[in-house]
Design an enzyme around this catalytic site. Structure first.
Site, PDB file in Angstrom:
ATOM      1  N   ASN A  10       0.868  -1.179   0.000  1.00  0.00           N
ATOM      2  CA  ASN A  10       0.000   0.000   0.000  1.00  0.00           C
ATOM      3  C   ASN A  10       0.905   1.229   0.000  1.00  0.00           C
ATOM      4  O   ASN A  10       1.531   1.534   1.002  1.00  0.00           O
ATOM      5  CB  ASN A  10      -0.892  -0.048   1.252  1.00  0.00           C
ATOM      6  N   TRP A  11       0.958   1.899  -1.142  1.00  0.00           N
ATOM      7  CA  TRP A  11       1.906   3.011  -1.289  1.00  0.00           C
ATOM      8  C   TRP A  11       1.370   4.317  -0.716  1.00  0.00           C
ATOM      9  O   TRP A  11       2.073   5.322  -0.686  1.00  0.00           O
ATOM     10  CB  TRP A  11       2.285   3.189  -2.768  1.00  0.00           C
ATOM     11  N   GLU A 175      -5.186  -5.017  10.941  1.00  0.00           N
ATOM     12  CA  GLU A 175      -4.137  -4.007  11.077  1.00  0.00           C
ATOM     13  C   GLU A 175      -4.362  -3.206  12.353  1.00  0.00           C
ATOM     14  O   GLU A 175      -5.109  -2.212  12.343  1.00  0.00           O
ATOM     15  CB  GLU A 175      -4.185  -3.044   9.887  1.00  0.00           C
ATOM     16  N   GLY A 240       2.943  -1.183   4.307  1.00  0.00           N
ATOM     17  CA  GLY A 240       2.986   0.233   3.951  1.00  0.00           C
ATOM     18  C   GLY A 240       4.411   0.671   3.660  1.00  0.00           C
ATOM     19  O   GLY A 240       4.932   0.472   2.556  1.00  0.00           O
ATOM     20  N   GLY A 241       5.084   1.230   4.672  1.00  0.00           N
ATOM     21  CA  GLY A 241       6.417   1.819   4.495  1.00  0.00           C
ATOM     22  C   GLY A 241       7.396   0.928   3.743  1.00  0.00           C
ATOM     23  O   GLY A 241       8.076   1.387   2.813  1.00  0.00           O
TER      24      GLY A 241
HETATM   25  P1  PGA Z   1       3.045   0.238   7.636  1.00  0.00           P
HETATM   26  O1  PGA Z   1       1.577   0.435   7.030  1.00  0.00           O
HETATM   27  O2  PGA Z   1       3.597  -1.048   7.051  1.00  0.00           O
HETATM   28  O3  PGA Z   1       3.829   1.437   7.184  1.00  0.00           O
HETATM   29  O4  PGA Z   1       2.907   0.150   9.108  1.00  0.00           O
HETATM   30  C1  PGA Z   1       0.694  -0.662   6.935  1.00  0.00           C
HETATM   31  C2  PGA Z   1      -0.624  -0.225   6.350  1.00  0.00           C
HETATM   32  O5  PGA Z   1      -1.051   0.908   6.590  1.00  0.00           O
HETATM   33  O6  PGA Z   1      -1.277  -0.987   5.620  1.00  0.00           O
END
Ligand code: PGA
Length: 266
Positions: A10-11, A175, A240-241
């Site tokens: 997820n960018w 999450e 995410g990151g």
């Molecule tokens: P993160 O984000 O890996 O940066 O914690 C996860 C997400 O929001 O799906």
């Protein structure tokens, strides 16, 4: 029975069109190697709407191609809904699945349970698969309410599905809000415990919990992916990151492939 393991990136609101296309290409090029012949892992990437067309050429349906995802979807088919992007528009842009109910949407853009349910139904009706995000905030976990919060989010999104919509096309991602972008990951035990509770609820609701891939998201990195998968209940990640860098995303895919191969060998 082995469930498909998904690794989804997820960018968020990052990367303009060109860097999005370059990242997608680097991921697509590195994917066969990262999968290492494993057939149990699938990958997807969710760029910003405006980069969908630059990313689409690097995605596809094949086993070793990333799926194209959208980060959100409008709740209506079409009409006077300024600023919205509906399911048919996403399908036209070659999107295969939409994320709904992400905690950032819930926290900053008013995506309450009813709206999440409406988006999920619009997406399914419009021919998209869905990644449904659920998760508790820190104070809810501290108060021991985490399981109740997650089950109530699930129930709000999935209980009232119209009979013609196929719930089999929904993948749930747990999450915990306190783990997103914070560098603080749920322990494998915490994540597994919640995944088991989600599966029990899905079974009770007649939604075949045992057969369904359940994802975890929240500060997943190459160095914690294997440990989370080893806990047994987690069938992949929403990242995410760490999905903004091809190497770290592909390293997570490699962990998933190693895990899939060793589970198949058992
Ligand atoms: P993160 O984000 O890996 O940066 O914690 C996860 C997400 O929001 O799906």
């Amino acid at each position: 029975m082995s469930r498909t393991i998904w690794v989804l990136g997820n960018w968020k609101q990052n990367l303009l069109r060109e860097p999005s296309a370059s990242l997608a290409k680097a991921i697509a090029d590195g994917l066969p190697d990262a999968l290492g012949g494993s057939s149990g892992v699938r990958v997807g990437i969710a760029p910003t709407y405006l980069a969908l067309d630059s990313v689409a050429p690097h995605t596809g349906d094949g086993r070793a191609a990333p799926r194209l995802l959208a980060q959100d979807v409008g709740a209506q088919e079409a009409g006077a809904f300024t600023g919205e992007v509906g399911p048919a528009m996403l399908r036209e842009a070659r999107v295969q699945a939409a994320i709904v109910g992400h905690s950032e949407r819930r926290a900053h853009f008013g995506d309450h349970d009813q709206l999440v349910a409406a988006k999920l139904q619009a997406a399914l009706a419009g021919g998209l698969d869905v990644v449904l995000c659920v998760g508790e905030r820190l104070e809810q976990r501290d108060a021991g309410e985490h399981e109740a919060v997650v089950i109530s989010q699930l129930s709000a999104a999935l209980s009232g599905l119209a009979p013609e919509l196929d719930p089999g096309r929904v993948t749930v991602a747990y999450e915990p809000v306190w783990a997103i972008g914070t560098g603080r990951t749920a322990s494998p035990a915490q994540a597994s415990e919640m995944h088991a509770a989600i599966r029990r609820w899905l079974d009770t609701a007649g939604l075949q919990g045992a057969d369904r891939s359940l994802l975890y998201g929240g500060s997943v990195k190459p160095d914690n992916a294997a440990e989370l998968l080893a806990a047994g209940e987690i069938d992949g990640f929403l990242v995410g990151g760490a999905s903004l860098d091809a190497r770290s995303f592909l390293d997570i895919v490699t962990s998933a492939s190693n895990h899939a191969r060793s589970s198949q060998a058992r």
